[in-house]
Design a protein around this motif. Structure first.
Motif, PDB file in Angstrom:
ATOM      1  N   TRP A   1      -2.114   3.865   8.700  1.00  5.31           N
ATOM      2  CA  TRP A   1      -1.930   2.412   8.813  1.00  5.31           C
ATOM      3  C   TRP A   1      -0.983   2.196   9.981  1.00  5.31           C
ATOM      4  O   TRP A   1       0.187   2.584   9.940  1.00  5.31           O
ATOM      5  CB  TRP A   1      -1.367   1.870   7.513  1.00  5.31           C
ATOM      6  N   SER A   2      -1.510   1.644  11.057  1.00  8.79           N
ATOM      7  CA  SER A   2      -0.709   1.396  12.252  1.00  8.79           C
ATOM      8  C   SER A   2      -0.868  -0.063  12.665  1.00  8.79           C
ATOM      9  O   SER A   2      -1.994  -0.578  12.703  1.00  8.79           O
ATOM     10  CB  SER A   2      -1.166   2.304  13.398  1.00  8.79           C
ATOM     11  N   HIS A   3       0.245  -0.732  12.959  1.00 15.57           N
ATOM     12  CA  HIS A   3       0.210  -2.164  13.269  1.00 15.57           C
ATOM     13  C   HIS A   3      -0.539  -2.890  12.146  1.00 15.57           C
ATOM     14  O   HIS A   3      -0.221  -2.720  10.979  1.00 15.57           O
ATOM     15  CB  HIS A   3      -0.403  -2.405  14.650  1.00 15.57           C
ATOM     16  N   ASN A   4      -1.539  -3.661  12.487  1.00 15.65           N
ATOM     17  CA  ASN A   4      -2.322  -4.379  11.465  1.00 15.65           C
ATOM     18  C   ASN A   4      -3.700  -3.752  11.312  1.00 15.65           C
ATOM     19  O   ASN A   4      -4.722  -4.436  11.223  1.00 15.65           O
ATOM     20  CB  ASN A   4      -2.442  -5.868  11.809  1.00 15.65           C
TER      21      ASN A   4
ATOM     22  N   LYS B   1       5.511  -4.231   4.953  1.00 12.70           N
ATOM     23  CA  LYS B   1       6.787  -3.734   4.424  1.00 12.70           C
ATOM     24  C   LYS B   1       6.699  -2.280   3.975  1.00 12.70           C
ATOM     25  O   LYS B   1       7.628  -1.499   4.185  1.00 12.70           O
ATOM     26  CB  LYS B   1       7.230  -4.623   3.266  1.00 12.70           C
ATOM     27  N   HIS B   2       5.606  -1.904   3.358  1.00 17.29           N
ATOM     28  CA  HIS B   2       5.492  -0.547   2.796  1.00 17.29           C
ATOM     29  C   HIS B   2       4.541   0.337   3.606  1.00 17.29           C
ATOM     30  O   HIS B   2       3.998   1.299   3.085  1.00 17.29           O
ATOM     31  CB  HIS B   2       5.028  -0.627   1.345  1.00 17.29           C
ATOM     32  N   ARG B   3       4.378   0.001   4.869  1.00 18.10           N
ATOM     33  CA  ARG B   3       3.474   0.782   5.715  1.00 18.10           C
ATOM     34  C   ARG B   3       3.926   2.236   5.846  1.00 18.10           C
ATOM     35  O   ARG B   3       3.116   3.168   5.724  1.00 18.10           O
ATOM     36  CB  ARG B   3       3.377   0.129   7.092  1.00 18.10           C
ATOM     37  N   ALA B   4       5.208   2.466   6.072  1.00 14.07           N
ATOM     38  CA  ALA B   4       5.710   3.838   6.243  1.00 14.07           C
ATOM     39  C   ALA B   4       5.514   4.646   4.957  1.00 14.07           C
ATOM     40  O   ALA B   4       5.131   5.829   5.007  1.00 14.07           O
ATOM     41  CB  ALA B   4       7.187   3.815   6.635  1.00 14.07           C
TER      42      ALA B   4
ATOM     43  N   ILE C   1      -7.863   3.878  -0.125  1.00 10.83           N
ATOM     44  CA  ILE C   1      -8.086   2.444  -0.374  1.00 10.83           C
ATOM     45  C   ILE C   1      -7.200   1.967  -1.527  1.00 10.83           C
ATOM     46  O   ILE C   1      -6.547   0.922  -1.438  1.00 10.83           O
ATOM     47  CB  ILE C   1      -9.563   2.174  -0.684  1.00 10.83           C
ATOM     48  N   GLU C   2      -7.183   2.731  -2.601  1.00 11.12           N
ATOM     49  CA  GLU C   2      -6.413   2.327  -3.781  1.00 11.12           C
ATOM     50  C   GLU C   2      -4.917   2.276  -3.486  1.00 11.12           C
ATOM     51  O   GLU C   2      -4.216   1.346  -3.913  1.00 11.12           O
ATOM     52  CB  GLU C   2      -6.714   3.274  -4.939  1.00 11.12           C
ATOM     53  N   LEU C   3      -4.426   3.256  -2.738  1.00  9.37           N
ATOM     54  CA  LEU C   3      -3.007   3.238  -2.362  1.00  9.37           C
ATOM     55  C   LEU C   3      -2.699   2.074  -1.424  1.00  9.37           C
ATOM     56  O   LEU C   3      -1.632   1.455  -1.512  1.00  9.37           O
ATOM     57  CB  LEU C   3      -2.626   4.565  -1.699  1.00  9.37           C
ATOM     58  N   PHE C   4      -3.641   1.759  -0.530  1.00 12.63           N
ATOM     59  CA  PHE C   4      -3.441   0.628   0.377  1.00 12.63           C
ATOM     60  C   PHE C   4      -3.351  -0.679  -0.399  1.00 12.63           C
ATOM     61  O   PHE C   4      -2.484  -1.526  -0.119  1.00 12.63           O
ATOM     62  CB  PHE C   4      -4.583   0.568   1.391  1.00 12.63           C
ATOM     63  N   ILE C   5      -4.234  -0.859  -1.357  1.00 13.56           N
ATOM     64  CA  ILE C   5      -4.186  -2.067  -2.193  1.00 13.56           C
ATOM     65  C   ILE C   5      -2.823  -2.188  -2.871  1.00 13.56           C
ATOM     66  O   ILE C   5      -2.203  -3.259  -2.875  1.00 13.56           O
ATOM     67  CB  ILE C   5      -5.325  -2.040  -3.232  1.00 13.56           C
ATOM     68  N   GLN C   6      -2.332  -1.088  -3.423  1.00 13.19           N
ATOM     69  CA  GLN C   6      -1.031  -1.097  -4.101  1.00 13.19           C
ATOM     70  C   GLN C   6       0.091  -1.485  -3.148  1.00 13.19           C
ATOM     71  O   GLN C   6       0.933  -2.339  -3.465  1.00 13.19           O
ATOM     72  CB  GLN C   6      -0.743   0.278  -4.701  1.00 13.19           C
ATOM     73  N   GLN C   7       0.125  -0.840  -1.986  1.00  9.42           N
ATOM     74  CA  GLN C   7       1.249  -1.041  -1.066  1.00  9.42           C
ATOM     75  C   GLN C   7       1.173  -2.395  -0.359  1.00  9.42           C
ATOM     76  O   GLN C   7       2.201  -3.013  -0.083  1.00  9.42           O
ATOM     77  CB  GLN C   7       1.305   0.096  -0.035  1.00  9.42           C
ATOM     78  N   LEU C   8      -0.023  -2.876  -0.069  1.00 14.16           N
ATOM     79  CA  LEU C   8      -0.142  -4.191   0.560  1.00 14.16           C
ATOM     80  C   LEU C   8       0.296  -5.278  -0.417  1.00 14.16           C
ATOM     81  O   LEU C   8       1.005  -6.218  -0.039  1.00 14.16           O
ATOM     82  CB  LEU C   8      -1.582  -4.436   1.015  1.00 14.16           C
TER      83      LEU C   8
END
Length: 501
Positions: free
Chosen positions: A327-330, A371-374, A356-363
């Motif tokens: 996940w870099s920038h947007n 905020k939780h990109r790193a 995908i599932e982790l992205f949904i959680q962190q977004l």
């Protein structure tokens, strides 16, 4: 949010449509979803197999197996069989079954037997004999069972990748996902480095709040636009190419479709054999450092017994490794644009789904911000690293001596600290389950999976000359009889498939 959060997914294929469907299911009208796909780009379709996580994917979407499996020539998958990976150990073939709930009663006996065998005492350690799915695969039975059997079954699938992509595309459009077939000629960035618009070849700008790169190895957004660095796995995973060929069933094979993937070691890699309802899918994954494409094709054809040039093969090149940032920038990368760890344990779609599932959680945790990109990048990279380690272990532990390729893999010392510790604990007769818990890596491959690999390869010392003649829990606990009794509740694989139609 005052207006729906707009996500544009660039590239279809299985990864793109999985993302579109999971986003639509989770967020509904909170997001606007557009999938943009070039009309000229096809699906690579390497592998055609899954882990049990794909079953969870369909369960989340509320899609019944009868809806998608017949459409996608899908069969059930309980097991992966490895042929000729460790001949010097005396083991010509072993299986890695998917663990099921009933294995709670037998897995301890398997691990204790492996520990006893590491002490030099003779015990039964064939993985497939301790796990229900291994027994079912040996009997040609499928995983479907009635309510009278009170244990949850775990299983994966074999499927036609192109047909699965088509099915998921149709389902996503029914959920409100917009679909555009256009060429993207240009990608524009904002002053802060974010992607601002995609420009079609007729000059139409497509703007969004967030973009998902599913453009495969081309990496149009993450690589070519954002310049995200890539970590290759070449130093410990040598394979970089594949040649694939479909073969028809004989009448006998069509009536007894297996429930397992076969992986057979060849001179410079390995060959998969995947059973669909209509055909076998076959592929030879190899390293061009040890064999050229013409030699690989010849060996592949000889292995399959298909020497007729009219049977067309496809040659593929693989980019093995991962992005440093998923996940870099947007922008989020999924599928081959994110990374690839060859198809040995069918982890490609598993990694897509987990990402995908982790992205949904962190977004969501960041209220649709970065905020939780790193944290996300750290979590997904860790997944890739640990899956890579498990695959590397297959090559490191081989006992073949027929080619430079296998000797180079066995001599390779480019191992992670995590893998070194696992192997050290095993060979020093330590508690492998405790080590996996200490490293907190059971979400990748758990202690049973590691025992299947290490015991399956026969990674044991020579037998002690004095044997007590007892201590084999396979015999003493009646494991064979117990699992044979459990298997009576299941029917033939072809009956399971017939019930879907």
């Amino acid at each position: 949010m005052d207006k729906p959060f707009h996500i544009v997914i660039l590239g279809g294929g299985t990864a793109g449509w999985m993302a579109a469907n999971l986003f639509a299911k989770r967020w509904g009208n909170k997001v606007k979803l557009t999938l943009v796909e070039s009309p000229d780009v096809g699906i690579i379709g390497v592998g055609e197999g899954s882990t049990p996580s794909l079953k969870r994917f369909f369960d989340i979407l509320g899609i019944e197996e009868s809806q998608w499996m017949p459409r996608c020539q899908a069969t059930y998958k309980l097991n992966i069989r490895f042929n000729d990976w460790s001949p010097a150990s005396g083991i010509q073939s072993y299986s890695h079954p998917f663990p099921a709930q009933v294995d709670t009663f037998t897995k301890r006996a398997f691990m204790v037997n492996a520990q006893t065998r590491r002490m030099g005492l003779a015990t039964h350690t064939q993985p497939e004999d301790f796990l229900l799915n291994g027994v079912l695969a040996g009997q040609g039975k499928g995983p479907k069972v009635g309510a009278h059997f009170p244990f949850t079954q775990e299983y994966g699938y074999h499927f036609n990748s192109a047909l699965l992509g088509e099915f998921l595309a149709e389902f996503a459009e029914q959920q409100g996902v917009s679909y555009r077939q256009v060429h993207i000629a240009q990608v524009n960035r904002a002053e802060n480095g974010d992607i601002s618009t995609l420009v079609t070849d007729n000059g139409e700008p497509l703007s969004a709040d967030f973009f998902v790169d599913c453009t495969g190895f081309a990496g149009l957004l993450m690589d070519k636009t954002l310049g995200v660095a890539f970590t290759p796995y070449k130093e410990n995973l040598f394979n970089d190419s594949a040649v694939v060929l479909q073969t028809p069933y004989s009448p006998e094979q069509a009536s007894r479709i297996p429930v397992e993937t076969e992986s057979t070691a060849l001179s410079a890699g390995w060959c998969w054999k995947i059973p669909l309802t209509e055909r076998f899918g076959n592929g030879y994954v190899y390293s061009q450092d040890f064999i050229n494409k013409e030699q690989a094709e010849q060996e592949f054809r000889q292995h399959l017994g298909v020497l007729d040039d009219s049977a067309q093969v496809r040659h593929l090149t693989m980019k093995v490794g991962r992005l440093n940032e998923h996940w870099s920038h947007n922008c989020l990368a999924l599928g081959l644009s994110q990374g690839f760890i060859e198809p040995l344990e069918a982890t490609a779609l598993h990694l897509v789904q987990v990402s995908i599932e982790l992205f949904i959680q962190q977004l969501e945790a960041g209220q649709f911000s970065a905020k939780h990109r790193a944290k996300y990048n750290e979590l997904v990279s860790e997944r890739f690293e640990r899956v890579r380690d498990y695959i590397v272990a297959h090559y490191k532990l081989n006992t073949r001596n027929d080619s430079d390729y296998w000797r180079a893999n066995r001599d390779n010392m480019a191992l992670s600290d995590s893998l070194k510790e696992i192997l050290h604990v095993w060979y020093s007769r330590g508690d492998l389950a405790k080590e996996i818990a200490r490293q907190d890596i059971s979400s990748h491959f758990d202690e049973i999976s590691w025992h299947c690999l290490l015991a399956g390869y026969g990674a044991f010392p020579p037998l002690h000359p004095n044997q007590p003649g007892k201590g084999d829990l396979y015999q003493e606990k009646g494991i064979k009889e117990f699992l044979a009794g459990c298997a009576l509740n299941f029917s033939a694989h072809h009956n399971n498939l017939a019930d879907l139609v």
